[in-house]
Each structure stands twice: as C-alpha cells, then as structure tokens.
Design an enzyme around this catalytic site. Structure first.
Site: not given
Lengths: 357, 357
Positions: A50, A237, A247
C-alpha cells in the site's frame, strides 16, 4: 517517546513492527525490524504494502539506520540507507516523497548529527505517520459525496487501514460513506495475483461489518452490465501532473469498463501521491514482479513450472477515464493538467496556513 | 468396436475414461465411468469441461445408461439418464444439442430396444465425438485468416484439445495459425477462478511448442494499451439467434476492452453452440457456482471463510462487440440475426449435401 500504532505498522521507538500481510487472513503475525535493510526487504517482499504504508515504513527505516549509526549519524552516513529504501519498490511515489521529507529533515538548519539528528528524524517519521491518518479522514470526508446514494461500490486491491497509517484512502471513503448511511455495500475484486481484495479488503470490511461481496476480477464487466455496480473507487500509487494514475494492475481495465457503462470512476489518494514533475503517465516505470506470483498461490502450483509469465504490478489509467480524483484537500473533477496544478497550489496554501498559525 | 481416444476423453465401449482436468498440470489422472450418474457428476464437478467435451461426455453417458439397462433399454427407460445429464450444467448448449441427437437416435424408425438401441446410441455418440474433431479442423481453417499477420493473440479459458474432441475451437484456430506461420505467439489469461488458462491452455500450448505468456486476467487492458495484443479469440458456450455469446466469465470484459482499443474480438465455436430458438442473450441462465471456488485454490484458503461471494461462471457478450463468429461452416462478420440465420441455412444445406452424397 511513546509507541505509535496502526493496524499494519507499530513504531516502538527502537524498532518497527510490521504485520505480515502475506499471511492474512489465515495468520496474524508481526515481524520486528531494527535496521533499514530489513525494512527495505519487507517492502520488497510485500510484508507491508500500500503506497502510504510503504512511505511510512521507509521513513522509520531511516530512523533505524540513524539509530544504528548513533553518534556517527549524519546525512552523509545515511546515504546507503536512503538508496536501499528508494530501490525497494519503483512505482509508489509516496516512498520517494517520504524519503525526501526525511532527507530535508537531515539537511535542515541546526539539525547537526548524532542524537539530535536521530531525534529530529524520529519526529519527522512520526509526523508522516500521524499526518497520513489525519489526511485519510479529511480525504474520506471530501470523497463521500462522490459515491452515488444507495449505490453498490466496486473497489480493487486494498486501500484500507492496512495500506495506510489508518482508515484508508479509497476504502476510507467507503468506510465513511457506509457510516453516513450513504451506500448499500461493496464489491471487492480479488486482485490477482496478490489477492489483496480477498485477503485484506474483504477481511477489513467484515471486521467493520460493512457488507462485502467478493468476486474474481474478470467478473467486473458482467456485474456492471447487470446494473449491480454504481461506481468504482480505487487508490493510486502515482498520479502525474495531468492526472494520469498508476495503480494496481487491473485498475485500467476497470476504468475502461466503467466508462463503457457510464459509471463514475474515482481515484482517492493523498497529495503526496501526486508527482508534478512528471507530465503524464507514459514514462512511469511499471514494476515487473516475479512470474512465480502468477504460477503459484503460496506453495500451491497453478501452472506449468516453466511457463513464461508477464507480471506487471501496476498499470496507468489516463486522466480522461477518471471522473474525479479526491485528496485530503478536496475533489478534482475530470482532472487535467491545469486543474491538478490549481489543486496543488491550493494544497500548498493550506499547508502554509497551517504551519503559520 | 474399437476404442476412441481424445486428449481428455477415452471411449472404451463399455466405459468412459475422463482425464481429471482439476488436477492438471500437476497430475495426469484418469477416472473411469460406467453409468450416467457418474458422468453427470463428473460434468458438474468439472472433471471434464469445455462445451464440446461436455456434449461428447453426455452422449457417452446415455450409451452407458442404455448398456446398464441391457435388454430393457428403451427411450422411456432412458428418460432419467437424459434428465440427470441435462441438469449437470445449465449454460453450455452443446450439452443439450448432444442429448437431442441421442434422443433422436432412440426415437428413430427401426431402432427398437435392447441391443439394437445400444448399438445405435453407441454409433451416434462416436459420431458426435469424431464429428467434433473434424469440425474443429474445418473451423480452424476458416479462422486462421481472421488473426492479424504477425500478431500476438490473447485468449481466455481453455478451448483446446482438452475442451473438445480434439484440436480445439479458439485454440484450434491459434494452433492452425501458428502452424501456418501466421502469428507470433499467444497470451493466455489465467481465467480465475478455475484457472483454465494457467492450468490447461498454457500446458497445451507448451506441449505444442507454441510461444505462450501467462498473465492475470486483469492485465489484459494494460497489455492492449501497450500494443502487446493484436486480437482476442475466445470460444462459446451458447450463441443466440442474434449472435450474443455466453462464454466463460471475463469474456465480456475482454470484448469491451478489445472494442476500446480497436482490436478484433473473435468467437470460435461449432454450429452446435448456436441456439436459434433464443432471440438474444438477455434471458440466458447464468450458472452461479459455489463461492468456495473463489475463496480457495484447492486446499489453500485465500479469503475469510465466511465472506459472501458472487461466482457467475459465464457472462454474455452482445453481438455488437463481436467482430466475427467462426464456425465449421465459415465466418459471420459483425454478426446479427439475419446473418446468423443465413449461416445456419447454409450449414443445413451443407449437412444435407453431405448426407445425400
């Protein structure tokens, strides 16, 4: 100083404990790290994952490196630790943003070396961690109104408390929307190959008693076609100056499907995810991970041992397919370069106002 | 009569042996069935899968039921076996087509009962099996020209020798195109939850030395965006009168993605897959399978035990997203009801010409 605890990270002052997210939901196992190399390896191996959580872990990694150096701690002596942590995963920009904040601290006037530097780095790392929690709450408050009233919301990967300092980005919006009685429930795509949707998102949502239905990623189009999805919300991201968004692999397919079905496609991420130095997403380096992640699930072999695999960890969704980007400073509808720049100027003014109060 | 052998089915005259496709590629294990209930269970449990292979297995299931009845074999006595086999899987139309052919045989003039009936049923089942092999070859010959010269072809699920009497439908086209030097290679989507792409398609292609790259299903959009895919070809479980196509879950998403990227989206299936009695795909019953298939891979738990799962086995791709349907009788470009009807008339004429030669 006191400990600082999130669902996936626990800063103990002299060590960083990380919940091993590879073992969830079957096992809850914490690892303890006392040096930067260990933290970098944990990021690479996805013990922690994450984008925001990676940034926080990397910041603590620098504190651990400084502690090991003790009296000899200095920006110069910390260079190998910065390099190792920066090389751990290439796509998430929060990682570089967090390391830059730590580097700025080490370069700051009057910081010096040794114990003073260690204390300052500890303070900055804690502040990155605490700020992330607060940012997620503000982001969620802005995001709730973007979700259609009474809708079922499709999400991908895990963007919850496990992926951040707490609450979550896209999953934070979902959490706040559920608490406000706005949405009907959630559909979680399992998110191959790492299964963050099955293993983490469905687990987090069940713990919060938010209705969740798990599906294979390839069912998303079918569910949209049948009217069972009213919006898609994902994290990021890296977001470039024009709003293009890197992402988790599969995000781009969802954006194309959402557009085809006329559904809102929303990106939720803190401003630290935005990389204004990069004009658009075309040049973003996409991490290519080991093919074994696709051939196997843990020890279970799924494909011939020797079969060639392409395993891109991320994809890039062009801004044109994104209905809105929500950050801790508000919402950018139909993002483009001008709106993104205006949003970042607004964010800087807010940060400046906060600092000068 | 002699044995009749395909990669996934082996008719031994008094028993049907099926390769357990759930264990591939790790294990090559054959089960032997001597009654219709066993065959129905094998279809339900996906020991055998792939619409054409299911049809062939069901036909042999009827022969086995008739053999068990012996002197008492009659259409009336076979009704329970027909019902059990018809209930094994709801979506694949070849199953019903094969059972109809067996029923026609049993109802035919001069067939009678007992041994005569058993012999006739055996002949029809073998003919369904052999015809499928021959049809796949003809279909592939028609399909080769649809694949772009020098292209990399994306395929979903398994439509190869394991799914049919031999050669394959979509994978048969790929096989023939590779043999003709027309294509560069294949990308196989792993096809969750059952992983037919990882376990079966990549295995079949590797055995034939056709270059294959395995990817997670959600990477398809990214690969198309990067210009790494030049066409998509899939099989079908049911095609309605207007060309709408029910196929493995994920097919519809691929069709939307192919359209977005301007790529040909091709369906390869024998005419027995076409269900002219159904106007369009809206009313097709979509088999909903057990959620355990998504929560687990074999004994490996992937998600919380209690998480609700939606596990539709198929989806429906509207004809408007299909560039071409190829059957053993030719190609239907941009299918619609009129073209489909004309194709079926042509197919009937061909069948009649063949029978009267």
């Amino acid at each position: 100083m006191s400990d600082l605890r999130s669902p996936a990270l626990h800063w103990q002052g002299d060590a960083l404990a990380l919940l091993d997210q590879r073992l969830l939901p079957a096992e809850t196992h914490w690892h303890r790290y006392t040096d930067a190399d260990g933290v970098a390896q944990a990021i690479r191996d996805m013990v922690v994952r994450g984008a925001p959580a990676i940034g926080i872990a990397a910041a603590y990694g620098i504190v651990l490196a400084a502690r090991q150096l003790g009296d000899k701690a200095s920006l110069e002596a910390l260079r190998p630790a910065f390099a190792t942590l920066a090389a751990s995963r290439p796509t998430a920009v929060n990682l570089f943003w967090a390391l830059d904040r730590m580097r700025d601290t080490a370069q700051g006037q009057g910081v010096g070396q040794g114990e003073t530097l260690i204390r300052q780095l500890d303070t900055t790392a804690r502040s990155i961690h605490l700020d992330d929690q607060a940012m997620n709450q503000r982001l969620a408050d802005f995001g709730v109104a973007l979700l259609p009233e009474g809708g079922t919301i499709y999400t991908h990967c895990n963007t919850g408390a496990l992926a951040t300092g707490g609450h979550g980005t896209a999953l934070g919006v979902i959490r706040s929307a559920w608490a406000a009685g706005r949405i009907r429930g959630v559909i979680a795509g399992e998110t191959r190959p790492w299964l963050q949707g099955s293993r983490l998102t469905s687990w987090e949502l069940m713990q919060d008693h938010i209705p969740v239905t798990l599906v294979v990623d390839s069912a998303a189009g079918h569910l949209m076609q049948r009217g069972q999805v009213q919006a898609v919300i994902v994290g990021a991201d890296r977001i470039t100056a024009n709003g293009d968004t890197a992402n988790k692999i599969g995000t781009y397919s969802l954006a194309v499907l959402a557009r085809h079905h006329g559904l809102p496609f929303i990106v939720a991420a803190p401003c630290s995810t935005i990389d204004p130095a990069r004009a658009d997403g075309q040049s973003i380096e996409i991490e290519e991970r080991d093919g074994g992640e696709v051939r196997r699930v843990r020890e279970q072999q799924l494909a011939p041992h020797e079969v060639p695999v392409a395993n891109p960890a991320f994809d890039v969704t062009p801004a044109g397919l994104i209905s809105a980007i929500v950050t801790e400073h508000g919402v950018i509808h139909a993002p483009d370069t001008d709106k993104m720049a205006a949003h970042l100027r607004h964010a800087e003014r807010m940060a400046h106002d906060t600092n000068t109060v």
